[in-house]
Write an enzyme that holds these catalytic residues in place. Structure first.
Site, PDB file in Angstrom:
ATOM      1  N   TYR A 109       0.675  -1.151   0.260  1.00  0.00           N
ATOM      2  CA  TYR A 109      -0.447  -0.448  -0.444  1.00  0.00           C
ATOM      3  C   TYR A 109       0.163   1.530  -0.161  1.00  0.00           C
ATOM      4  O   TYR A 109       0.082   2.189   0.441  1.00  0.00           O
ATOM      5  CB  TYR A 109      -1.133   0.071   1.020  1.00  0.00           C
ATOM      6  CG  TYR A 109      -2.014  -1.117   1.178  1.00  0.00           C
ATOM      7  CD1 TYR A 109      -1.908  -1.795  -0.118  1.00  0.00           C
ATOM      8  CD2 TYR A 109      -2.454  -1.964   2.400  1.00  0.00           C
ATOM      9  CE1 TYR A 109      -2.809  -3.054   0.044  1.00  0.00           C
ATOM     10  CE2 TYR A 109      -2.734  -3.136   2.700  1.00  0.00           C
ATOM     11  CZ  TYR A 109      -3.784  -3.774   1.071  1.00  0.00           C
ATOM     12  OH  TYR A 109      -4.089  -4.510   1.200  1.00  0.00           O
ATOM     13  N   ASP A 145     -10.800  -3.749   7.329  1.00  0.00           N
ATOM     14  CA  ASP A 145      -9.986  -4.399   6.265  1.00  0.00           C
ATOM     15  C   ASP A 145      -9.352  -2.649   6.763  1.00  0.00           C
ATOM     16  O   ASP A 145      -9.867  -1.731   7.092  1.00  0.00           O
ATOM     17  CB  ASP A 145      -9.760  -4.319   4.852  1.00  0.00           C
ATOM     18  CG  ASP A 145      -8.307  -4.894   4.169  1.00  0.00           C
ATOM     19  OD1 ASP A 145      -7.757  -4.674   4.240  1.00  0.00           O
ATOM     20  OD2 ASP A 145      -9.623  -6.005   3.494  1.00  0.00           O
ATOM     21  N   GLY A 157     -10.198  -0.616   9.710  1.00  0.00           N
ATOM     22  CA  GLY A 157      -9.205  -0.380  10.738  1.00  0.00           C
ATOM     23  C   GLY A 157      -8.671  -1.648  11.170  1.00  0.00           C
ATOM     24  O   GLY A 157      -8.125  -1.895   9.805  1.00  0.00           O
ATOM     25  N   ASP A 158      -7.638  -1.826  12.009  1.00  0.00           N
ATOM     26  CA  ASP A 158      -6.507  -3.311  11.670  1.00  0.00           C
ATOM     27  C   ASP A 158      -7.152  -4.270  13.042  1.00  0.00           C
ATOM     28  O   ASP A 158      -7.118  -3.965  13.916  1.00  0.00           O
ATOM     29  CB  ASP A 158      -5.139  -2.483  12.594  1.00  0.00           C
ATOM     30  CG  ASP A 158      -4.343  -3.110  13.064  1.00  0.00           C
ATOM     31  OD1 ASP A 158      -3.916  -4.175  12.968  1.00  0.00           O
ATOM     32  OD2 ASP A 158      -2.634  -2.885  12.612  1.00  0.00           O
ATOM     33  N   HIS A 209      -2.575 -17.801   6.456  1.00  0.00           N
ATOM     34  CA  HIS A 209      -1.468 -17.630   5.335  1.00  0.00           C
ATOM     35  C   HIS A 209      -1.018 -17.088   5.723  1.00  0.00           C
ATOM     36  O   HIS A 209       0.611 -17.344   4.954  1.00  0.00           O
ATOM     37  CB  HIS A 209      -2.070 -18.774   4.409  1.00  0.00           C
ATOM     38  CG  HIS A 209      -1.631 -17.946   3.246  1.00  0.00           C
ATOM     39  ND1 HIS A 209      -3.863 -17.189   2.787  1.00  0.00           N
ATOM     40  CD2 HIS A 209      -1.459 -17.011   2.310  1.00  0.00           C
ATOM     41  CE1 HIS A 209      -3.507 -16.660   1.596  1.00  0.00           C
ATOM     42  NE2 HIS A 209      -2.180 -15.982   1.425  1.00  0.00           N
ATOM     43  N   ASP A 210      -1.328 -15.620   5.821  1.00  0.00           N
ATOM     44  CA  ASP A 210       0.207 -14.570   5.746  1.00  0.00           C
ATOM     45  C   ASP A 210       0.908 -13.872   6.549  1.00  0.00           C
ATOM     46  O   ASP A 210       1.821 -13.312   6.981  1.00  0.00           O
ATOM     47  CB  ASP A 210      -0.490 -13.910   5.097  1.00  0.00           C
ATOM     48  CG  ASP A 210      -0.501 -13.360   3.656  1.00  0.00           C
ATOM     49  OD1 ASP A 210      -0.106 -13.967   2.668  1.00  0.00           O
ATOM     50  OD2 ASP A 210      -1.497 -12.370   3.711  1.00  0.00           O
TER      51      ASP A 210
HETATM   52  N1  SAM Z   1      -9.994 -11.791   1.824  1.00  0.00           N
HETATM   53  C1  SAM Z   1      -9.615 -11.336   0.437  1.00  0.00           C
HETATM   54  C2  SAM Z   1      -9.648 -12.319  -0.347  1.00  0.00           C
HETATM   55  O1  SAM Z   1      -9.986 -13.368   0.313  1.00  0.00           O
HETATM   56  O2  SAM Z   1      -9.732 -12.428  -1.543  1.00  0.00           O
HETATM   57  C3  SAM Z   1      -8.390 -10.485   0.832  1.00  0.00           C
HETATM   58  C4  SAM Z   1      -6.590 -11.298   1.253  1.00  0.00           C
HETATM   59  S1  SAM Z   1      -5.593 -10.327   1.043  1.00  0.00           S
HETATM   60  C5  SAM Z   1      -4.053 -11.875   0.923  1.00  0.00           C
HETATM   61  C6  SAM Z   1      -5.374 -10.214   2.819  1.00  0.00           C
HETATM   62  C7  SAM Z   1      -6.758  -9.014   3.512  1.00  0.00           C
HETATM   63  O3  SAM Z   1      -6.417  -8.682   4.357  1.00  0.00           O
HETATM   64  C8  SAM Z   1      -6.031  -7.272   2.347  1.00  0.00           C
HETATM   65  O4  SAM Z   1      -7.094  -7.046   2.506  1.00  0.00           O
HETATM   66  C9  SAM Z   1      -4.982  -6.500   3.771  1.00  0.00           C
HETATM   67  O5  SAM Z   1      -5.586  -5.532   2.881  1.00  0.00           O
HETATM   68  C10 SAM Z   1      -6.006  -6.956   4.694  1.00  0.00           C
HETATM   69  N2  SAM Z   1      -5.004  -6.960   5.965  1.00  0.00           N
HETATM   70  C11 SAM Z   1      -4.072  -7.468   5.967  1.00  0.00           C
HETATM   71  N3  SAM Z   1      -3.424  -6.354   7.205  1.00  0.00           N
HETATM   72  C12 SAM Z   1      -4.643  -6.244   8.079  1.00  0.00           C
HETATM   73  C13 SAM Z   1      -4.796  -5.567   9.210  1.00  0.00           C
HETATM   74  N4  SAM Z   1      -3.770  -5.220  10.282  1.00  0.00           N
HETATM   75  N5  SAM Z   1      -6.474  -5.363   9.603  1.00  0.00           N
HETATM   76  C14 SAM Z   1      -7.255  -5.379   8.579  1.00  0.00           C
HETATM   77  N6  SAM Z   1      -7.176  -6.399   7.444  1.00  0.00           N
HETATM   78  C15 SAM Z   1      -5.988  -6.086   6.937  1.00  0.00           C
END
Ligand code: SAM
Length: 343
Positions: free
Chosen positions: A142, A205, A231-232, A251-252
């Site tokens: 981002y 998100d 939000g986070d 998985h991330d």
């Molecule tokens: N759930 C969606 C999908 O399956 O297509 C998006 C998956 S993407 C790999 C991970 C998502 O988690 C992204 O949209 C990212 O912005 C969001 N994300 C990452 N860290 C985050 C946080 N600390 N709080 C909220 N959302 C978060």
């Protein structure tokens, strides 16, 4: 077929050429060749080259490669999209994979070019691929509008393609509200409210993502049952819901971060309410499907898990009756319920 040809290791030969085929697909998408051919009769290489501003000889070779790979049809009048190219490879096709392909070319390819170092060092190769150390995976995506847009388009294309199978993997009609944590563009949320008209879905998100969702909303539909909250999920309060969703989130992250997230979800999820995961579920040997195993090579801090590993993880945070549905699509689904305190 001669005897010596029959002995050729066809699988290995195919893998040897796999990177050429991938790159030909990526470049054809990047140059929007499938967009230019959409809804048109056969076009000659010279006409396509003139339209997209490329060399005639290079374009002809790329078009032939696409025809050889079954992406285009070649006739004496020129080149034409296959049905599959119209659906998946044009940038506005119903189930367009264009976004994911561009992400693969611009982001995943440079990382995989450094796979040898990644394996030697056991770490993600952002510094080599992009000249920047990876801090948080998403801060990295981002940092600029273009990269963010590209990443969101990539997530959107896979989410849109898988949403129906994820949404119908289990009967979710008992739930009135759902919160899709890390729900990005809302592709799954929109599918859920179509299938379950009594369900209201909140997509939660990061603020950078929520600020950029308008581009991805379905046109001409009442989107009221889907709301977006920024939000986070590691730090902020989570919205209340009967059903929490984590699609391609676990998985991330490292086990420590997963601990924070699942503890928070477990704390707000009332007994009898549920958590739905969408992930690729590995077989118990953790070698299948290869797509998931190959994804691991990007070396994020997280990992892909088998069904029993997910079950064990979820049970640790008070979730029970874990059911797994292998959908046959690009994502599988797991549903589990928050344990009653007495049980
Ligand atoms: N759930 C969606 C999908 O399956 O297509 C998006 C998956 S993407 C790999 C991970 C998502 O988690 C992204 O949209 C990212 O912005 C969001 N994300 C990452 N860290 C985050 C946080 N600390 N709080 C909220 N959302 C978060």
């Amino acid at each position: 077929v001669s005897e010596s040809a029959a002995k050729l290791p066809s699988k290995i030969l195919e893998l040897m050429d796999g990177f050429r085929a991938s790159k030909a697909l990526f470049v054809a998408c990047k140059l929007k060749i499938f967009d230019h051919l959409k809804d048109k009769g056969p076009l000659k290489a010279v006409d396509i080259a003139n339209e997209i501003g490329t060399s005639v000889c290079g374009t002809e070779r790329l078009l032939d490669a696409c025809a050889a790979l079954g992406l285009l049809e070649k006739t004496s009048q020129g080149y034409r999209n296959t049905d599959s190219a119209n659906t998946y490879l044009t940038s506005d096709g119903e189930y367009s994979l264009h976004g994911y392909i561009i992400h693969s070319n611009d982001h995943v390819w440079p990382l995989f070019t450094n796979l040898e170092s990644a394996v030697k060092e056991g770490s993600r190769q952002n510094h080599r691929a992009f000249g920047r150390k990876a801090e948080d995976l998403f801060k990295d995506y981002y940092h600029s509008w273009e990269v963010k847009q590209r990443f969101m388009a990539a997530m959107h294309s896979i989410a849109h393609l898988t949403a129906r199978d994820v949404a119908t993997a289990f009967d979710l009609s008992q739930f009135k509200s759902a919160c899709d944590l890390g729900g990005c563009t809302g592709a799954l949320a929109h599918e859920l409210v179509q299938i379950y008209p009594n369900l209201k879905v909140t997509v939660f998100d990061l603020p950078e993502v929520i600020a950029n969702i308008s581009y991805f909303q379905p046109s001409g539909q009442c989107t009221a049952p889907v709301t977006f909250v920024s939000g986070d999920f590691f730090k902020d309060n989570l919205p209340e819901a009967d059903l929490y969703i984590l699609s391609r989130v676990l998985h991330d992250w490292s086990d420590e971060k997963i601990h924070v997230l699942l503890s928070k979800i477990s704390a707000v999820c009332k007994p009898g309410n549920a958590l739905l995961l969408a992930e690729i579920v590995l077989d118990e040997q953790k070698t299948h499907p290869p797509r998931a195993v190959l994804q691991s090579l990007s070396m994020t801090e997280g990992k892909q898990r088998s069904g029993s590993e997910y079950k064990q993880l979820l049970e640790k945070y008070g979730f029970t009756n874990v059911e797994i549905k292998i959908t046959g699509n690009l994502l599988d689904a797991l549903l589990c319920f928050k344990k009653n305190l007495s049980s």
